[in-house]
Design a protein around this motif. Structure first.
Motif, short mmCIF file in Angstrom:
data_model
loop_
_atom_site.label_atom_id
_atom_site.label_comp_id
_atom_site.label_asym_id
_atom_site.label_seq_id
_atom_site.Cartn_x
_atom_site.Cartn_y
_atom_site.Cartn_z
N UNK A 87 57.04 -47.47 -3.23
CA UNK A 87 57.19 -46.47 -4.27
C UNK A 87 58.26 -45.44 -3.93
N UNK A 88 58.41 -45.12 -2.64
CA UNK A 88 59.44 -44.14 -2.26
C UNK A 88 60.83 -44.65 -2.62
N UNK A 89 61.06 -45.97 -2.44
CA UNK A 89 62.35 -46.55 -2.80
C UNK A 89 62.53 -46.60 -4.32
N UNK A 90 61.43 -46.87 -5.04
CA UNK A 90 61.49 -46.89 -6.50
C UNK A 90 61.92 -45.53 -7.02
N UNK A 91 61.31 -44.47 -6.48
CA UNK A 91 61.65 -43.11 -6.91
C UNK A 91 63.12 -42.82 -6.62
N UNK A 143 69.35 -53.05 -7.92
CA UNK A 143 68.17 -53.17 -8.77
C UNK A 143 66.90 -52.97 -7.97
N UNK A 144 65.87 -52.56 -8.68
CA UNK A 144 64.56 -52.37 -8.06
C UNK A 144 63.90 -53.73 -7.88
N UNK A 200 65.66 -44.93 -6.12
CA UNK A 200 66.58 -45.76 -6.91
C UNK A 200 66.63 -45.31 -8.37
N UNK A 201 65.46 -45.02 -8.93
CA UNK A 201 65.44 -44.57 -10.32
C UNK A 201 66.16 -43.24 -10.47
N UNK A 204 76.28 -44.16 -22.15
CA UNK A 204 76.35 -45.13 -21.08
C UNK A 204 74.93 -45.50 -20.70
N UNK A 205 74.79 -46.46 -19.81
CA UNK A 205 73.46 -46.87 -19.41
C UNK A 205 73.48 -47.44 -18.01
N UNK A 206 72.37 -47.29 -17.32
CA UNK A 206 72.22 -47.95 -16.02
C UNK A 206 72.11 -49.45 -16.26
N UNK A 207 72.33 -50.23 -15.20
CA UNK A 207 72.27 -51.67 -15.36
C UNK A 207 70.88 -52.13 -15.74
#
Length: 308
Positions: free
Chosen positions: A113-117, A106-107, A119-120, A249-252
């Motif tokens: 922001x680099x990790x957010x991008x 999870x975020x 992970x998303x 389906x969906x991401x968590x």
């Protein structure tokens, strides 16, 4: 054996591909019993180790019974535990080859922001892969054929699902089909009661239990329209009124990324697949209609000079 248990033990549809196993678990786990969830979690967490176990061994590892293991296999789409073990072995081989990435963490609130991008992007890619792996293409073909032949199409959705519905309606309108996606639930019901055989109603609901979406689909179903449900919960109430069921389906879900955001990605994939399927079947009239809409929009952006 009760009728409910018989239904549980019947394998639903074609046997899923090994890559679809993890996706099936993520989609169906919320509706499983706790003991079945323990079995399902063990399968995904350690497919290689689970594949090496007998049905008795897996039951002992998960603190469940042999009947629960077999029931879990059936719910996931496998005729029996032997078929599930083969899929687990194949999945383990794919993971070892790096072709089956796991879902990202999870975020966090303090993620840069680099990790957010990153992970998303991984979550979105996994969500699309899961949906593609579990989507019943036979049902999708039937849904596209029904839309292509429809006199009128209604699409029902609330919130983010309505935005997805609006996306589908805009696409269908551009190839000359008559389609509506009322955002107001009262208008959705009043539209639905006007439908009849030869019309199509589509309900989009991730949870499968949104009352404002179920009611108009039920009304359309009772009046003979072909009904389609796009949902992340194929066991939800919406399925009672759906002639065709398209599972997403969906991401968590997490605190910073609610289900409405996570489910939209897979819903949009299904919408695009439906549109392409319809366009393929109506190409002779869809292509000229698209050209006309492009030309009309071009004139709006580049109007002719006055006096010409």
């Amino acid at each position: 054996m009760s009728s409910q248990l018989k239904e549980t033990f019947s394998a639903p549809g074609p046997v899923p591909r090994p890559a679809a196993l993890a996706a099936k678990v993520r989609t169906l786990a919320p509706s499983m019993t706790r003991s079945m969830q323990r079995v399902a979690d063990a399968l995904v967490d350690d497919p290689a180790g689970s594949a090496a176990l007998t049905v008795t061994g897996l039951a002992e590892r998960t603190g469940t019974s042999e009947a629960t293991v077999v029931r879990t296999a059936r719910v996931l789409g496998y005729p029996g535990y032997r078929d599930l073990r083969l899929a687990l072995a194949a999945l383990a081989a794919e993971q070892a080859a790096g072709r089956a990435p796991s879902v990202t963490a999870d975020i966090a609130v303090d993620d840069p922001m680099a990790d957010v991008v990153a992970k998303l992007a991984q979550e979105e890619a996994q969500c699309l892969a899961d949906t593609a792996a579990t989507l019943d293409t036979a049902q999708l073909e039937s849904a596209a054929a029904a839309l292509a032949a429809a006199r009128r199409i209604d699409v029902y959705g609330i919130g983010a699902s309505n935005l997805v519905g609006q996306d589908l309606v805009q696409k269908l309108l551009r190839i000359g089909l008559i389609a509506h996606a009322p955002a107001d639930p009262h208008l959705a019901v009043t539209n639905a009661v006007q439908l009849r055989t030869g019309d199509v109603a589509i309900a989009i609901t991730h949870s499968g239990r949104t009352t404002d979406v179920i009611e108009p689909l039920k009304a359309a179903f009772e009046r003979g329209a072909t009904t389609i449900a796009v949902t992340g919960r194929p066991d939800g109430e919406i399925a009672q009124y759906a002639d065709l069921l398209l599972t997403t389906s969906t991401a968590r879900e997490s605190e910073l990324r609610p289900a409405a955001m996570a489910s939209r990605t897979s819903q949009l994939l299904v919408v695009d697949c439906l549109f392409i399927g319809v366009a393929q079947r109506t190409y002779d009239r869809a292509a000229p209609a698209l050209s006309a809409s492009y030309e009309a929009l071009a004139h709006r952006h580049h109007p002719r000079p006055a006096g010409r």
